[in-house]
Design an enzyme around this catalytic site. Structure first.
Site, PDB file in Angstrom:
ATOM      1  N   ARG A  94       0.836  -1.189   0.000  1.00 29.71           N
ATOM      2  CA  ARG A  94       0.000   0.000   0.000  1.00 29.71           C
ATOM      3  C   ARG A  94       0.878   1.249   0.000  1.00 29.71           C
ATOM      4  NH1 ARG A  94      -5.126   1.618   0.372  1.00 29.71           N
ATOM      5  NH2 ARG A  94      -5.780   2.963   2.071  1.00 29.71           N
ATOM      6  N   THR A 371     -10.397   0.732  -7.357  1.00 30.79           N
ATOM      7  CA  THR A 371      -9.804  -0.495  -6.900  1.00 30.79           C
ATOM      8  C   THR A 371     -10.229  -1.648  -7.810  1.00 30.79           C
ATOM      9  OG1 THR A 371     -10.067   0.416  -4.740  1.00 30.79           O
ATOM     10  CG2 THR A 371      -9.677  -1.967  -4.827  1.00 30.79           C
ATOM     11  N   THR A 389      -5.179  -0.670  -6.112  1.00 32.74           N
ATOM     12  CA  THR A 389      -6.040   0.494  -6.356  1.00 32.74           C
ATOM     13  C   THR A 389      -5.258   1.784  -6.559  1.00 32.74           C
ATOM     14  OG1 THR A 389      -7.941   1.712  -5.445  1.00 32.74           O
ATOM     15  CG2 THR A 389      -6.252   1.064  -3.879  1.00 32.74           C
ATOM     16  N   ASN A 391      -7.242   4.305  -5.480  1.00 30.80           N
ATOM     17  CA  ASN A 391      -8.303   4.851  -4.629  1.00 30.80           C
ATOM     18  C   ASN A 391      -9.478   5.259  -5.514  1.00 30.80           C
ATOM     19  OD1 ASN A 391      -9.633   5.453  -2.293  1.00 30.80           O
ATOM     20  ND2 ASN A 391      -8.945   7.570  -2.226  1.00 30.80           N
ATOM     21  N   ASP A 413      -7.527   8.339   2.094  1.00 32.39           N
ATOM     22  CA  ASP A 413      -7.936   7.272   3.013  1.00 32.39           C
ATOM     23  C   ASP A 413      -7.538   7.573   4.464  1.00 32.39           C
ATOM     24  OD1 ASP A 413      -9.332   5.708   1.294  1.00 32.39           O
ATOM     25  OD2 ASP A 413      -7.742   4.270   0.915  1.00 32.39           O
ATOM     26  N   SER A 443      -9.765  -0.489   3.342  1.00 32.58           N
ATOM     27  CA  SER A 443     -10.858  -1.452   3.494  1.00 32.58           C
ATOM     28  C   SER A 443     -10.642  -2.673   2.596  1.00 32.58           C
ATOM     29  CB  SER A 443     -12.190  -0.804   3.124  1.00 32.58           C
ATOM     30  OG  SER A 443     -12.472   0.247   4.001  1.00 32.58           O
TER      31      SER A 443
HETATM   32  O1  DON Z   1      -8.057   1.100   0.411  1.00 34.10           O
HETATM   33  C1  DON Z   1      -9.217   1.476   0.406  1.00 34.10           C
HETATM   34  O2  DON Z   1     -10.029   1.163   1.261  1.00 34.10           O
HETATM   35  C2  DON Z   1      -9.710   2.372  -0.719  1.00 34.10           C
HETATM   36  N1  DON Z   1      -8.608   3.145  -1.236  1.00 34.10           N
HETATM   37  C3  DON Z   1     -10.335   1.542  -1.785  1.00 34.10           C
HETATM   38  C4  DON Z   1     -10.927   2.381  -2.884  1.00 34.10           C
HETATM   39  C5  DON Z   1     -11.872   1.657  -3.747  1.00 34.10           C
HETATM   40  O3  DON Z   1     -12.164   0.523  -3.530  1.00 34.10           O
HETATM   41  C6  DON Z   1     -12.474   2.448  -4.848  1.00 34.10           C
HETATM   42  N2  DON Z   1     -13.152   1.583  -5.753  1.00 34.10           N
HETATM   43  N3  DON Z   1     -14.110   1.277  -6.152  1.00 34.10           N
END
Ligand code: DON
Length: 558
Positions: A94, A371, A389, A391, A413, A443
């Site tokens: 990440r 994502t 992702t 984001n 985030d 998440s």
């Molecule tokens: O890591 C996370 O929780 C978010 N950055 C995920 C973003 C995401 O799933 C957007 N997509 N549909």
């Protein structure tokens, strides 16, 4: 007679529960991703002797070309693997906050959060994808790195036909307006404002050259070499925070996956800095022994219980979850059976709890402790689940000059202001405040389930906070309602995240059920689409694959 026997045999193969759609089935290996070229590339790696990690690396680079909304080299993610010999691992690649990040960096003069965390050069955390894939490959891969990069280089250099879905999303008002604000993004992804039609080739020569350098020189190029220098220079020239040192210092972290059990199944899932694994295990714990499933799938009783379970976990998430390297995440307290029992008992089976009156729980122990997702199983039984992702869809909307790839807006985030909602309306606390080099809470929840110690299910989804609930719902659809993987993925989904106090439901539920939930006090909002699951289940000697029909994804095996 014979026909009846055949049908009966087929139904038996498909599983005991509701069966309305057949998954893709194969005997040996399976790849399920959000985009057809990437699926084919992953499958070709497996067919030519690569293992699931090799295929995961090749798919990640392919999606970085063909699914620019989320596939990436400018973002980050999580890779969960469970090997045929029983070992498992979790690679956290990440994004991390740049060294120059600071707690109030996204607050305007009025003290309110600005949009800088979701768009533009200041929105990005230090990308981790390339380092994470290299770590996975060096430790667990088999094929040569160059062989795994080659297909992506070719796709970028030669182009690929833009799909209907990609053309549509690039034309959409929200995406095109964001991308048009940045010249490189406008030129490459919007054809300078003329837009791509479905079927037209998207050729990305700058990205091809970047991928070629990564192929030939390794991740070193991205973090210290020519790519690093160009990236840092472009970001610095536009007020970004990421420096060459930030890139050089980036490390992917190998962590121990979180493991729990549910009704005799073993659930291997994402540890912090994901908030997903703790959520899945706490919520499954609340369900177990509650009898919630007795009223049947899709009944108001069942959905009410799920929503109340979700509401409670997300209240805890707002308080207790953050980067474990910076903040003590009380995982054991959140998963303590007494605590879970108490949370279960606090659910009123008839009435919605108002989120305003529900606080994060008091834990007994604070003991030390757009994502995309794809799932792969190889012929040896190794399984890999990757969620990665930028984001937001198309990340920060910034394409790095001369490099051809989009950058993330993962800094959103973090809690830009603890107690105030982020892009996803999530309220988050001090545990997830911004600090230099810290990882924003996620998440993303790649998850693998075992039955009798053997591989059973590989699953994950995009969708911000809905990811946790989407994965949770697929698990209960399979385990509690006996659905095959296609039906488990198709089934309508719901989402509650405590705040805002809204129960989001996909339109597939019966209007009568929705009315019953409203009568219990749920503020229901109907929506078109929650999550994009890619999953594989092992059933009766077959691999069942499914890429969510909500997407253009494919599952293929041999
Ligand atoms: O890591 C996370 O929780 C978010 N950055 C995920 C973003 C995401 O799933 C957007 N997509 N549909």
């Amino acid at each position: 007679m014979q026909r009846i026997a055949l049908v009966a045999a087929f139904v038996a193969t498909a599983g005991a529960g509701l069966c309305t759609r057949q998954p893709v089935r194969s005997r040996h290996a399976m790849v399920a991703t959000r985009e057809a070229h990437a699926t084919d590339i992953g499958l070709a790696v497996l067919e030519s002797g690569g293992n699931a990690i090799d295929a995961a690396v090749a798919v990640a680079f392919a999606l970085a070309v063909t699914h620019p909304a989320a596939g990436n080299i400018g973002g980050g993610g999580f890779l969960l693997a469970r090997f045929a010999d029983g070992r498992s691992t979790f690679i956290d690649f990440r994004e991390r906050a740049p060294a120059a990040a600071s707690r109030n960096m996204y607050l305007g003069p009025d003290g309110k959060p600005t949009s800088d965390s979701v768009e533009g050069y200041r929105a990005s955390g230090v990308p981790g994808t390339v380092r994470g894939l290299e770590l996975a490959h060096e430790k667990y891969g088999r094929k040569s790195w160059a062989d795994l990069l080659d297909p992506a280089v070719r796709l970028a250099a030669d182009g690929f036909p833009v799909s209907y879905g990609l053309a549509h999303s690039l034309r959409s008002q929200s995406t095109s307006a964001r991308l048009a604000r940045f010249a490189e993004s406008k030129r490459i992804f919007l054809k300078d404002g003329k837009f791509y039609d479905a079927g037209e080739p998207l050729v990305q020569p700058e990205l091809a050259r970047t991928l070629e350098r990564i192929r030939d020189r390794g991740a070193k190029d991205f973090y210290e070499g020519e790519t690093a220098k160009l990236l840092a220079a472009d970001l610095q020239a536009h007020g970004g925070l990421i420096t060459l040192d930030d890139l050089k210092n980036y490390r992917a972290i190998e962590r121990t996956p979180l493991t729990g059990s549910y009704r005799g199944y073993t659930v291997i899932t994402a540890p912090p800095p994901s908030s997903g694994g703790v959520g899945i295990l706490q919520m499954l714990g609340v369900l177990e022994g509650s009898g919630y499933e007795k009223s049947g799938f899709g009944s108001a009783d069942e959905l009410h219980f799920l929503a109340e379970t979700m509401r409670r976990y997300f209240a805890d998430r707002s308080e207790y979850m953050g980067d474990p390297d910076f903040y003590h995440v009380p995982v054991a307290g959140l998963l303590n059976p007494h605590y879970i029992e108490e949370r279960r008992r606090s659910i009123d089976r008839e009435h919605a709890t108002s989120s305003a009156t529900l606080r994060p729980g008091k834990l007994e122990t604070f003991e030390s402790s757009d994502t995309t997702h794809y799932s792969i199983v190889d012929a040896e039984g190794n399984a890999v689940a990757v969620t990665y992702t930028l984001n937001n869809s198309f990340g920060s909307a910034v394409t790095a000059a001369k490099l051809g790839f989009l950058l993330n807006d993962e800094m959103d985030d973090f809690a830009a202001k603890p107690g105030e909602p982020n892009l996803f309306g999530l309220i988050q606390g001090e545990a997830n405040a911004i600090q230099p080099r810290k990882t924003p809470l996620s998440s993303m929840t790649p998850t693998i389930v075992l039955r009798d110690g053997k591989l059973y299910l590989v699953v994950g989804s995009p969708g911000g906070p809905t990811i946790i609930n989407t994965v949770f719902e697929v698990l209960v659809n399979v385990i509690d309602f006996g659905m095959n993987i296609a039906d488990a993925v198709d089934a309508p989904r719901l989402h509650h995240q405590w705040m805002p106090d809204v129960l989001r439901m996909e339109r597939g539920f019966s209007p009568d059920t929705v009315a019953l939930l409203k009568a219990r006090g749920h503020a229901v909002e109907l929506e078109d689409h929650q999550g994009e699951v890619a999953a594989i289940r092992v059933q009766d000697g077959w691999l069942e694959g499914d890429a969510d029909p909500r997407t253009e994804g494919t599952a293929r095996g041999y």
